[in-house]
Design an enzyme around this catalytic site. Structure first.
Site, mmCIF file in Angstrom:
data_model
loop_
_atom_site.group_PDB
_atom_site.id
_atom_site.type_symbol
_atom_site.label_atom_id
_atom_site.label_comp_id
_atom_site.label_asym_id
_atom_site.label_seq_id
_atom_site.Cartn_x
_atom_site.Cartn_y
_atom_site.Cartn_z
ATOM 1 N N SER A 66 0.918 -1.355 -0.003
ATOM 2 C CA SER A 66 0.061 -0.196 -0.012
ATOM 3 C C SER A 66 0.956 1.352 0.110
ATOM 4 O O SER A 66 1.996 1.258 0.408
ATOM 5 C CB SER A 66 -0.692 0.120 1.096
ATOM 6 O OG SER A 66 -1.752 -1.172 1.261
HETATM 7 N N1 SAH Z 1 -0.670 -4.056 3.850
HETATM 8 C C1 SAH Z 1 -0.381 -5.043 2.728
HETATM 9 C C2 SAH Z 1 -1.370 -4.964 1.698
HETATM 10 C C3 SAH Z 1 -1.190 -6.223 0.781
HETATM 11 S S1 SAH Z 1 -2.421 -6.351 -0.353
HETATM 12 C C4 SAH Z 1 1.046 -4.179 2.335
HETATM 13 O O1 SAH Z 1 1.177 -2.876 2.116
HETATM 14 O O2 SAH Z 1 1.736 -5.050 1.641
HETATM 15 C C5 SAH Z 1 -3.665 -7.460 0.420
HETATM 16 C C6 SAH Z 1 -3.359 -8.697 0.625
HETATM 17 O O3 SAH Z 1 -4.178 -9.182 1.214
HETATM 18 C C7 SAH Z 1 -2.738 -9.406 -0.634
HETATM 19 O O4 SAH Z 1 -1.461 -10.034 -0.219
HETATM 20 C C8 SAH Z 1 -3.842 -10.705 -0.707
HETATM 21 O O5 SAH Z 1 -3.231 -11.816 -1.108
HETATM 22 C C9 SAH Z 1 -4.280 -10.703 0.838
HETATM 23 N N2 SAH Z 1 -5.533 -11.361 0.684
HETATM 24 C C10 SAH Z 1 -6.677 -10.992 -0.023
HETATM 25 N N3 SAH Z 1 -7.868 -11.958 0.483
HETATM 26 C C11 SAH Z 1 -7.395 -12.632 1.640
HETATM 27 C C12 SAH Z 1 -7.835 -13.403 2.345
HETATM 28 N N4 SAH Z 1 -9.192 -13.961 2.358
HETATM 29 N N5 SAH Z 1 -7.323 -13.699 3.611
HETATM 30 C C13 SAH Z 1 -6.024 -13.358 3.738
HETATM 31 N N6 SAH Z 1 -5.227 -12.659 2.850
HETATM 32 C C14 SAH Z 1 -5.875 -12.123 2.065
#
Ligand code: SAH
Length: 224
Positions: A66
């Site tokens: 993000s």
């Molecule tokens: N705060 C993180 C954002 C990552 S993007 C950063 O800054 O790096 C969101 C993440 O949520 C992705 O890695 C995706 O694989 C995960 N995600 C999506 N659906 C999910 C679920 N049901 N359970 C666990 N993780 C999930």
């Protein structure tokens, strides 16, 4: 150990001043956490030059780390302190996890893509943060054994809130989730569990990758 060459240190200080402080996030502990966590370790090697830029970046598997300001905004809105017992759904790069861990007591983070979780675990071990537990699996189910949580943060967008997350939120606790569809408008929404029920407030228009639902997860209707 110091992970900052003078270049990265300068970039981190500048990021905090221009992207976070200048946009009215002034909590000194939050600002310090953003100065201290080496963001360049959490981005793809090919993106290192952009590590401190004002945008989300690809981290592989169609996911993103993000934008720094959005991470700061989320953490500021949750009012985290050392007594916080936090669940994060969507570990992704682990960057937000690391910032949370600097400010909270304990952080429990769930990621469905094992490669991302393992990479985040490696980087975080390198930094030496030890108040984080990782789980690979479906975050829509929460983490029952560790509940109730004082704070829950979902870092992927969904039109609805997983029921398990509402159930696992402590009374008086705060849940933050981007509500909306994947391609369309999303609103970062702060939900508080009060003795009178759930209080919900839209706080920022955002754009996140989608939360992936497993057929077993129940949806809590947010429209009431
Ligand atoms: N705060 C993180 C954002 C990552 S993007 C950063 O800054 O790096 C969101 C993440 O949520 C992705 O890695 C995706 O694989 C995960 N995600 C999506 N659906 C999910 C679920 N049901 N359970 C666990 N993780 C999930």
């Amino acid at each position: 150990m110091n992970f900052f060459s003078s270049d990265y240190k300068h970039a981190a200080d500048e990021m905090v001043a221009e992207q976070i402080y200048a946009r009215n996030i002034r909590d000194p502990q939050i600002l310090e956490a953003f100065r201290q966590i080496p963001r360049q370790l959490f981005v793809d090697v090919s993106q290192k030059k952009l590590a401190y830029s004002d945008q989300p970046l690809p981290i592989g598997f169609g996911q993103t780390i993000s934008q720094p300001y959005v991470v700061a905004y989320m953490i500021d809105a949750m009012q985290i302190d050392k007594s916080a017992w936090v669940l994060e759904v969507g570990t992704g790069s682990g960057y937000e996890t690391a910032i949370l861990a600097r400010l909270a007591g304990n952080v429990f983070t769930v990621e469905r893509i094992s490669e991302l979780s393992l990479r985040a675990q490696e980087v975080i071990a390198q930094i030496g943060l030890s108040n984080i537990e990782f789980r690979i699996g479906d975050g829509c189910l929460g983490w029952q054994e560790k509940a109730p949580f004082s704070h829950i943060v979902v870092t992927a967008a969904s039109p609805e809130i997983p029921t398990a997350l509402i159930d696992q939120l402590a009374l008086g606790g705060k849940l933050l989730i981007p509500l909306g569809s994947a391609g369309g408008g999303q609103e970062l929404t702060l939900i508080e569990k009060t003795p009178l029920g759930l209080k919900s407030q839209k706080i920022l228009p955002v754009r996140f990758v989608p939360l992936i639902w497993n057929s077993a997860s129940e949806k809590h209707s947010s429209k009431k």
